[in-house]
Scaffold this motif. Structure first.
Motif, PDB file in Angstrom:
ATOM      1  N   ALA A  59      -2.855   2.141   4.570  1.00 19.30           N
ATOM      2  CA  ALA A  59      -4.269   2.474   4.765  1.00 19.30           C
ATOM      3  C   ALA A  59      -4.610   3.807   4.108  1.00 19.30           C
ATOM      4  O   ALA A  59      -5.656   3.947   3.455  1.00 19.30           O
ATOM      5  N   LEU A  60      -3.729   4.793   4.273  1.00 20.36           N
ATOM      6  CA  LEU A  60      -3.965   6.104   3.665  1.00 20.36           C
ATOM      7  C   LEU A  60      -4.041   6.000   2.150  1.00 20.36           C
ATOM      8  O   LEU A  60      -4.973   6.525   1.518  1.00 20.36           O
ATOM      9  N   VAL A  63      -7.279   4.117   1.052  1.00 19.39           N
ATOM     10  CA  VAL A  63      -8.524   4.872   1.241  1.00 19.39           C
ATOM     11  C   VAL A  63      -8.626   6.008   0.220  1.00 19.39           C
ATOM     12  O   VAL A  63      -9.680   6.205  -0.399  1.00 19.39           O
ATOM     13  N   THR A 121      -9.193   4.566  -3.245  1.00 19.92           N
ATOM     14  CA  THR A 121     -10.557   4.052  -3.357  1.00 19.92           C
ATOM     15  C   THR A 121     -11.557   5.189  -3.525  1.00 19.92           C
ATOM     16  O   THR A 121     -12.495   5.101  -4.331  1.00 19.92           O
ATOM     17  N   ALA A 122     -11.370   6.268  -2.779  1.00 21.20           N
ATOM     18  CA  ALA A 122     -12.268   7.417  -2.910  1.00 21.20           C
ATOM     19  C   ALA A 122     -12.193   8.021  -4.312  1.00 21.20           C
ATOM     20  O   ALA A 122     -13.223   8.333  -4.932  1.00 21.20           O
ATOM     21  N   LEU A 156     -10.737  -1.407  -2.612  1.00 15.58           N
ATOM     22  CA  LEU A 156     -10.001  -1.323  -1.348  1.00 15.58           C
ATOM     23  C   LEU A 156      -9.107  -2.539  -1.151  1.00 15.58           C
ATOM     24  O   LEU A 156      -7.934  -2.404  -0.769  1.00 15.58           O
ATOM     25  N   SER A 185      -6.207  -2.335  -3.511  1.00 14.07           N
ATOM     26  CA  SER A 185      -5.289  -1.259  -3.129  1.00 14.07           C
ATOM     27  C   SER A 185      -4.422  -1.664  -1.946  1.00 14.07           C
ATOM     28  O   SER A 185      -3.229  -1.339  -1.894  1.00 14.07           O
TER      29      SER A 185
END
Length: 274
Positions: A64-65, A68, A71-72, A206, A209
């Protein structure tokens, strides 16, 4: 003026529809549904065992890290490069546009090996210098984030560029002629016009990823509790004949991606009917 009526579809149209639906069922719907049914074959036992295992929770958290953060990064980079490609003219523009598609055409394994050659701690070009400064890239979280960002890099760009081209720059020029700064023009004119393209690009990035495997496998080292991601845990459990655990983790990853796509579709549909 009389409303035009569409001709009734002929046999060819029905055959094409049947072929499309059959293809989607065999390639997407059926395999995914089998993952779901196998996950809940024994109730919620498989999911509970995953969520009660600290090592697997760490793997999910790391995934998840990485997703995220990647994606950012790709959202900011994607919007910036999209504006550069559409709103400016410069030498090498076509070459840059072609290079942006490289992550989609190169095998993720090659991506991972390339990152090792550049940032590896022993023989990498920058690795020894970075590790001497206290920053380890390969076999650590930064390397996983870099690999994840690389493979999903073009997705926001390829969603935003066509929208910018279709919109043109008349409204932006009008805003600047009225005294708006570049920042004001972007936040009040450009971004609202491309927001759904950005949102779709973010969702695709996302989803891509979360499911990355090849590049992450090379750069992570797959250290239990430290650099093992959820996709690597799926492989490990499947190879160790723990198929229920593999299905459960795969179900969690797929659920997040599907849920994000469904929510975005519903929100856009609701806004379109306002």
């Amino acid at each position: 003026m009389a409303e035009r009526t569409r001709p009734a579809p002929g046999p060819t149209a029905y055959v094409l529809r049947l072929l499309v639906v059959t293809y989607l069922v065999l390639l997407v719907i059926w395999p995914v549904s089998l993952v779901v049914t196998n996950t809940f074959a024994h109730g919620d036992e498989a999911l509970r065992s995953i969520l009660e295992d600290p090592d697997l929770v760490d793997a999910l958290r790391l995934t998840a890290l990485a997703a995220v953060v990647a994606t950012a990064i790709n959202t900011v980079f994607g919007v910036t490069v999209s504006l550069l490609l559409v709103r400016t003219v410069f030498p090498g523009k076509r070459i840059l546009s072609a290079l942006l598609d490289l992550p989609l055409s190169v095998s993720p394994i090659v991506v991972g090996l390339a990152l090792v050659l550049v940032y590896g701690g022993r023989n990498g070009w920058f690795g020894p210098t970075l590790e001497g400064a206290g920053l380890q890239v390969i076999f650590s979280t930064p390397g996983i984030i870099m690999a994840t960002a690389f493979v999903s890099l073009p997705l926001v760009i390829r969603e935003v560029v066509p929208v910018l081209q279709e919109l043109g720059d008349e409204q932006e020029q009008a805003a600047r002629s009225l005294g708006a700064s570049g920042t004001q023009t972007f936040w009040r004119i450009t971004l609202p016009s491309i927001k759904w393209a950005v949102v779709y690009g973010v969702v695709l990035t996302l989803a891509r990823s979360l499911g990355e495997f090849g590049a992450v496998k090379v750069v992570s080292g797959n250290v239990l509790g430290e650099t093992r991601t959820a996709t690597l845990a799926v492989e490990e459990k499947y190879l160790n004949f723990d198929q229920d655990g593999a299905y459960a983790i795969a179900f969690l990853l797929a659920s997040v991606s599907v849920l994000a796509i469904v929510v975005v579709s519903l929100l856009r549909s609701r806004e379109a009917h306002r």
